[in-house]
Design a protein around this motif. Structure first.
Motif, PDB file in Angstrom:
ATOM      1  N   SER A 115     -24.940 -61.520   9.469  1.00  0.00           N
ATOM      2  CA  SER A 115     -25.821 -60.348   9.492  1.00  0.00           C
ATOM      3  C   SER A 115     -26.764 -60.391  10.684  1.00  0.00           C
ATOM      4  CB  SER A 115     -26.672 -60.299   8.226  1.00  0.00           C
ATOM      5  OG  SER A 115     -25.863 -60.201   7.099  1.00  0.00           O
ATOM      6  N   HIS A 136     -19.590 -57.623  11.938  1.00  0.00           N
ATOM      7  CA  HIS A 136     -20.550 -57.507  10.818  1.00  0.00           C
ATOM      8  C   HIS A 136     -20.246 -56.244   9.997  1.00  0.00           C
ATOM      9  CE1 HIS A 136     -24.714 -56.224   9.330  1.00  0.00           C
ATOM     10  NE2 HIS A 136     -24.322 -57.225   8.557  1.00  0.00           N
ATOM     11  N   PRO A 137     -19.833 -56.431   8.740  1.00  0.00           N
ATOM     12  CA  PRO A 137     -19.462 -55.281   7.918  1.00  0.00           C
ATOM     13  C   PRO A 137     -20.606 -54.876   6.994  1.00  0.00           C
ATOM     14  CG  PRO A 137     -18.814 -57.254   6.802  1.00  0.00           C
ATOM     15  CD  PRO A 137     -19.625 -57.690   7.996  1.00  0.00           C
ATOM     16  N   PHE A 138     -20.356 -53.896   6.164  1.00  0.00           N
ATOM     17  CA  PHE A 138     -21.362 -53.408   5.216  1.00  0.00           C
ATOM     18  C   PHE A 138     -20.751 -53.380   3.819  1.00  0.00           C
ATOM     19  CE2 PHE A 138     -22.700 -52.718   9.307  1.00  0.00           C
ATOM     20  CZ  PHE A 138     -24.070 -52.870   9.253  1.00  0.00           C
ATOM     21  N   ASN A 139     -21.573 -53.707   2.870  1.00  0.00           N
ATOM     22  CA  ASN A 139     -21.112 -53.865   1.499  1.00  0.00           C
ATOM     23  C   ASN A 139     -21.080 -52.511   0.774  1.00  0.00           C
ATOM     24  OD1 ASN A 139     -20.404 -55.413  -0.743  1.00  0.00           O
ATOM     25  ND2 ASN A 139     -22.520 -55.546  -1.441  1.00  0.00           N
ATOM     26  N   ASP A 186     -28.563 -53.832  11.244  1.00  0.00           N
ATOM     27  CA  ASP A 186     -29.452 -54.680  10.449  1.00  0.00           C
ATOM     28  C   ASP A 186     -30.897 -54.609  10.916  1.00  0.00           C
ATOM     29  OD1 ASP A 186     -28.210 -55.571   8.267  1.00  0.00           O
ATOM     30  OD2 ASP A 186     -27.798 -57.588   8.976  1.00  0.00           O
ATOM     31  N   LEU A 189     -32.215 -51.903   8.872  1.00  0.00           N
ATOM     32  CA  LEU A 189     -32.322 -52.295   7.465  1.00  0.00           C
ATOM     33  C   LEU A 189     -33.521 -53.217   7.272  1.00  0.00           C
ATOM     34  CD1 LEU A 189     -28.568 -52.852   6.544  1.00  0.00           C
ATOM     35  CD2 LEU A 189     -30.033 -50.934   5.976  1.00  0.00           C
ATOM     36  N   GLU A 190     -33.731 -54.112   8.231  1.00  0.00           N
ATOM     37  CA  GLU A 190     -34.865 -55.047   8.112  1.00  0.00           C
ATOM     38  C   GLU A 190     -36.181 -54.285   8.189  1.00  0.00           C
ATOM     39  OE1 GLU A 190     -34.527 -58.615   7.606  1.00  0.00           O
ATOM     40  OE2 GLU A 190     -32.598 -57.738   7.081  1.00  0.00           O
TER      41      GLU A 190
HETATM   42  C1  LIG Z   1     -29.283 -57.760   3.743  1.00  0.00           C
HETATM   43  N1  LIG Z   1     -28.210 -57.959   4.726  1.00  0.00           N
HETATM   44  C2  LIG Z   1     -28.840 -58.373   5.963  1.00  0.00           C
HETATM   45  C3  LIG Z   1     -27.358 -59.035   4.208  1.00  0.00           C
HETATM   46  C4  LIG Z   1     -27.510 -56.664   4.813  1.00  0.00           C
HETATM   47  C5  LIG Z   1     -26.295 -56.613   5.674  1.00  0.00           C
HETATM   48  O1  LIG Z   1     -25.962 -57.511   6.422  1.00  0.00           O
HETATM   49  C6  LIG Z   1     -25.489 -55.354   5.675  1.00  0.00           C
HETATM   50  C7  LIG Z   1     -25.438 -54.536   4.409  1.00  0.00           C
HETATM   51  O2  LIG Z   1     -24.369 -54.404   3.829  1.00  0.00           O
HETATM   52  O3  LIG Z   1     -26.477 -54.000   4.031  1.00  0.00           O
END
Ligand SMILES: C[N+](C)(C)CC(=O)CC(=O)[O-]
Ligand SMILES: NC(=O)C1=CN([C@@H]2O[C@H](COP(=O)(O)OP(=O)(O)OC[C@H]3O[C@@H](n4cnc5c(N)ncnc54)[C@H](O)[C@@H]3O)[C@@H](O)[C@H]2O)C=CC1
Length: 487
Positions: A115, A136-139, A186, A189-190
């Motif tokens: 991440s 880096h993927p997303f869930n 990210d 997101l952070e």
């Molecule tokens: C919280 N996180 C940093 C692990 C989020 C990600 O890496 C991507 C996501 O899927 O939100």
């Protein structure tokens, strides 16, 4: 022969990658020392099988085979792609790459799901650092198309081949041209996460109120237009320039605390985890995953219909897969699995089961998907040709209930240049809840009359119709209304 993917670390993200590759037809070997890995993987795979096919209007490729292996070398030797998804600890990741590279084929991409780490940090003393890239993927990895691709010392051909592989499994590689901590997504997101932690810590909002602030408003906008396109519109007719003039100065006002991080301690963890339990504790994580997945499928389908944002990625993927899908369909005499649907609350009638029109809708979704498979898609329609249904006979055999997952299959009974005669089954757990027999005529839509389909359509339709001649004719085909039903 199917391509081989090695997944190192089969947790939340590794499991998602395994599902993405498997459902794209790759054979997958997973190495994970966790004794629970097999159970966890099978649960992720079950979720993926229940959702990803609903995004495709092509027949899905034949699912690859999954092997859970006991050593790293078994996983990576012979692999065409290696995806590392071990916990976010730099020393562990570096050790793992050394182990991988002592068994993998030189020139194989090693994608890291990290991440936040940069390729220059990840490489450590790797023997072939150029193979290590961030992917880096997303869930959930099996549904969300974005993957941030950050190359290290990677040669251009390897970057291109990595992009090609990611597109082939339905993803959208975003090439991050300059390595940076936490890549692009990210970082956002952070930033949002930090603000949210402050709002909870300061007692301004609960976890639920924060989630409402996102999901009732700007989260919906972001999901389809992102940030800049959304704000361009918010500037009114004068667009982005006016927006910046109006809201630029507020960045220096105390509207944000972004540079400041709340202290991470037990008190903060208990506060947030406690509120989150109160908000969502009535659901198990698996239930939440299924709710999330079916919501995402719904959003993505709408975006696909509009050929917009992530929906365009889905369309492009279908287009790229069309010739392979037709070839696979023609290679096997089997009804084509074309539409995956779930019975939604608005589909239920006063009798407590799926309303009549939705049975027809499920059948139409199936025939529409078949039209797209053979190339009679929106571009074909816009160019002035289409298929019109001229005769339809439907039978109802079962009561589809709220939440049921339905599969629409299609068998070609006869086809020539001017018409197709098809038989659709709507299945629940393999049993038909409805069937539909239909004749569709190929038309010149401007002239409003039948005409022969274009050669490229016939090139796809003919081999499928030929293969389906080997199928037994459905008992219900050719029935008249009111005819006694066979047991
Ligand atoms: C919280 N996180 C940093 C692990 C989020 C990600 O890496 C991507 C996501 O899927 O939100
Ligand atoms: N969870 C998330 O939302 C996201 C996580 N990521 C990244 O993905 C990576 C994995 O994260 P998660 O899947 O969330 O963690 P996780 O804890 O769910 O899974 C990690 C797995 O790795 C296994 N493992 C540990 N050591 C190993 C080794 N030496 N060899 C093979 N397997 C080993 C563990 O047994 C575990 O199953 C991290 O780098 C993380 O930053 C990326 C996107 C989103």
């Amino acid at each position: 022969m199917a391509k081989q993917a090695a997944i190192i670390g089969g947790g939340v993200i590794g499991g998602g990658w395994a599902a993405r590759f498997l459902l794209a037809g790759w054979d997958v070997a997973v190495f994970d020392p966790d004794p629970e890995a097999e159970r966890k993987l099978s649960e992720v795979l079950e979720n993926a099988r229940a959702s990803l096919p609903a995004l495709s209007d092509m027949t899905m490729p034949k699912e690859g085979t999954l092997r859970l292996v006991g050593t790293m070398s078994e996983a990576v030797s012979g692999a065409d792609w290696i995806q590392e998804s071990v916990p976010e600890r730099l020393e562990l990741k570096r050790k793992v790459y050394q182990q991988i590279q002592s068994h993998s084929r030189p020139g194989t991409v090693i994608g890291s799901s990290t991440s936040g780490f940069k390729p220059s940090e990840l490489k450590g003393c790797a023997t072939r650092p150029e193979e290590i890239v961030v992917t880096h993927p997303f869930n959930p990895v099996y549904l969300l198309p974005l993957v941030e691709l950050v190359p290290g010392e990677t040669p251009a051909e390897l970057i291109e081949s990595a992009k090609e592989t990611l597109r082939a499994i339905g993803m959208h590689p975003l090439h991050v041209r300059k390595e940076i901590d936490a890549h692009i997504a990210d970082r956002f997101l952070e930033a949002v996460w930090r603000e949210a932690l402050w709002l909870v810590k300061d007692g301004i909002a609960t976890t639920e109120e924060i989630d409402d602030a996102i999901r009732m408003g700007f989260g919906l906008r972001w999901g389809q237009m992102g940030l800049f396109e959304t704000y361009r519109i918010a500037g009114g007719e004068a667009g982005m320039k006016h927006f910046l003039e109006q809201f630029g100065p507020c960045l220096t006002w105390p509207w944000t605390k972004l540079m400041d991080v709340p202290e991470y301690n037990e008190e903060l963890v208990d506060l947030i985890a406690g509120q989150s339990d109160a908000q969502s504790g009535q659901y198990s994580i698996r239930e939440l995953e299924r709710i999330r997945d079916s919501n995402l499928v719904g959003f993505l389908r709408v975006l696909k219909d509009r050929n917009w944002g992530a929906g365009k990625v889905l369309r492009d993927h279908d287009d790229a897969r069309r010739e392979d899908a037709v070839e696979e369909a023609a290679a096997e005499a089997a009804p084509l699995e074309l539409a995956h649907l779930q019975v939604l609350p608005g589909w239920i009638d006063y009798n407590g089961h799926m309303t009549e029109s939705r049975y027809l809708y499920a059948c139409s979704e199936t025939t529409d998907a078949f039209m797209r498979l053979i190339g009679a898609d929106m571009a074909y329609v816009e160019a002035g040709h289409s298929y019109y249904s001229v005769e339809t006979h439907m039978m109802n055999m079962g009561e589809a209930k709220l939440g049921d997952r339905l599969l629409g299959t299609l068998q070609v009974l006869e086809a020539d240049a001017k018409k197709m005669h098809v038989f659709v089954r709507i299945l629940r757990d393999g049993e038909a809840v409805a069937t539909l027999e239909q004749i569709l005529v190929h038309v010149d839509s401007a002239a409003g009359r039948a005409c022969p389909a274009r050669p490229e359509i016939m090139d796809r339709l003919r081999p499928i119709a030929e293969a389906h001649k080997a199928l037994p004719r459905p008992q219900a085909a050719g029935r008249f209304t009111g005819q006694r039903r066979e047991k």
